[in-house]
Write an enzyme that holds these catalytic residues in place. Structure first.
Site, mmCIF file in Angstrom:
data_model
loop_
_atom_site.group_PDB
_atom_site.id
_atom_site.type_symbol
_atom_site.label_atom_id
_atom_site.label_comp_id
_atom_site.label_asym_id
_atom_site.label_seq_id
_atom_site.Cartn_x
_atom_site.Cartn_y
_atom_site.Cartn_z
ATOM 1 N N ASN A 48 0.538 -0.953 0.395
ATOM 2 C CA ASN A 48 -0.123 0.296 0.437
ATOM 3 C C ASN A 48 0.431 1.238 -0.279
ATOM 4 O OD1 ASN A 48 -2.298 -1.254 0.185
ATOM 5 N ND2 ASN A 48 -2.781 -1.661 2.135
ATOM 6 N N ASP A 101 2.104 1.295 -10.042
ATOM 7 C CA ASP A 101 -0.028 0.508 -9.024
ATOM 8 C C ASP A 101 0.169 -1.118 -10.112
ATOM 9 O OD1 ASP A 101 -2.697 0.842 -8.791
ATOM 10 O OD2 ASP A 101 -2.817 0.633 -11.281
ATOM 11 N N ARG A 109 2.031 -10.238 -3.135
ATOM 12 C CA ARG A 109 2.341 -11.461 -3.155
ATOM 13 C C ARG A 109 3.520 -12.187 -2.075
ATOM 14 N NH1 ARG A 109 -0.781 -10.410 -7.024
ATOM 15 N NH2 ARG A 109 1.021 -10.295 -8.802
ATOM 16 N N HIS A 123 -7.695 0.344 -6.278
ATOM 17 C CA HIS A 123 -8.921 0.796 -6.598
ATOM 18 C C HIS A 123 -9.730 2.490 -5.969
ATOM 19 C CE1 HIS A 123 -9.308 -3.280 -8.021
ATOM 20 N NE2 HIS A 123 -10.369 -3.043 -8.920
#
Length: 415
Positions: A48, A101, A109, A123
């Site tokens: 993030n 992005d 992951r 999103h």
């Protein structure tokens, strides 16, 4: 009391991201770069954080536009704007955003942090970037304060809404051969580069004149539109194509699940309603020079609209990851409805607006709309992040040791 009901929180553990990317450019050109690029980031960096870094770069691009042209273009083709080299920085910044992005999921992951929070955060940043890039691209195309810029805003938001609507009903994010996050962004980058070389006025040239096709007989029967308007017409055809493809995917998924395939179409109306409210507000008659589209209030209005849209699609994504009902109504529309009705009182009852009676009052009300829209969306983000992190026992911007040692992490990880 949390923002997300307990029964909806329990569905978070059942969520798993599913995506399909059929882009040839993504598969053979960009993805190998992204796979290498993500390895440059330490495992201590949360995905993030990477996403937010990309959005910050876009904000820097936006603020450079405001610095050099604080009132935006006075009209279509009506101002010089920033120096040409600034457009190259916009191109570089947008490419950086696209890359960051793209790798945030790969980093998730790598670090064992893949999950619904990353989907929501990714999103949410994309939703805000959509409006900012619509404004920047319209500036680079020399569209200025015009209905073409409004059309650009509607088209970009519609594409994003369509993708989210499709993901809600099919359970997966589908990116076709030509998609907004890949080819769409690359197209805007190319626009910035061309504007950097030739300036915004380049786009005012007639398309058949530039391409030297104007002497062909059947071409002469077609309107010789400027390049910028031609690009918008091309975008309209692209939007129509995406609508058809998205509905085909949704229809296929509904039939496979034994559900009615026409009902999802009704859930496109919330976007139509929201956009219609904003267009009605913009369509106000000129009273004391207060018409938004002809004033410095144009950009703050578009930003407020974008934040309301981000709140709308944010709730859609939340419904997707929590397996809850599709959100149809958004209460923040009430404020915009008040603004639209007040602005159009001369049309409705033949009297001047009550709230936006003067340019000063209109400016105050629109900036107040921007503040309220920001607070509503910020509140939504904070509460949702707080609920998800508390329930799942994860952090938003921190990679914990238990994440690195968790079941999601594999030694044979492939980005």
């Amino acid at each position: 009391m949390g923002y997300i009901p307990q029964q909806s929180l329990e569905n978070l553990k059942k969520y798993s991201y599913k995506g399909v990317d059929k882009s040839i450019v993504s598969r053979y050109v960009l993805n190998p770069f992204w796979t290498w690029f993500v390895t440059l980031w330490p495992l201590s960096v949360a995905p993030n954080t990477i996403t937010l870094t990309g959005l910050t770069i876009v904000f820097i691009n936006f603020f450079t536009m405001l610095y050099y042209d604080p009132l935006y273009l006075t009209e279509k083709g009506g101002a010089t704007g920033p120096p040409n080299w600034i457009y190259f920085t916009w191109a570089l910044g947008l490419f950086a955003y696209q890359s960051l992005d793209a790798i945030d999921g790969k980093q998730a992951r790598r670090t064992g942090m893949a999950g619904p929070l990353g989907e929501m955060f990714d999103h949410g940043c994309d939703a805000m970037n959509t409006t900012l890039e619509a404004i920047l691209a319209s500036h680079a195309l020399n569209l200025g304060r015009s209905w073409w810029t409004v059309a650009s805003q509607i088209a970009t938001l519609a594409n994003f809404y369509l993708t989210t609507w499709e993901e809600y009903h099919t359970g997966q994010l589908y990116l076709g051969i030509c998609s907004g996050p890949v080819e769409g962004i690359l197209m805007i980058i190319i626009i910035y580069i061309i504007t950097g070389f030739f300036g915004p006025s380049f786009w005012d040239q007639k398309i058949f004149t530039v391409t030297r096709l104007e002497h062909i007989p059947f071409i002469q029967k077609l309107p010789n539109l400027p390049l910028n308007e031609s690009f918008m017409v091309f975008g309209a055809f692209g939007l129509a194509f995406n609508i058809i493809c998205s509905y085909a995917n949704v229809r296929r998924a509904m039939k496979a699940a034994g559900k009615p395939h026409l009902r999802p179409l009704t859930l496109l109306f919330p976007f139509v309603i929201a956009a219609s409210i904003q267009v009605a507000w913009l369509s106000q008659p000129e009273v004391n020079h207060s018409a938004i589209i002809n004033s410095p209030n144009f950009v703050p209005f578009l930003c407020a609209w974008g934040l309301q849209f981000a709140h709308q699609v944010g709730r859609m994504i939340l419904a997707h990851v929590t397996s809850t009902a599709f959100p149809v109504w958004d209460w923040v529309w009430i404020w915009s409805i008040i603004g639209a009705v007040d602005a159009n009182l001369p049309h409705i009852i033949g009297r001047a607006p009550i709230i936006q009676s003067t340019m000063r009052n209109a400016t105050i009300f629109i900036w107040l709309t921007l503040v309220i829209s920001f607070v509503v969306y910020a509140r939504f983000c904070v509460l949702v992040i707080n609920d998800i992190t508390n329930y799942l026992g994860i952090a938003c911007f921190t990679v914990r040791k238990k994440d690195l040692d968790g079941v999601w992490r594999h030694k044979d990880f492939k980005a």
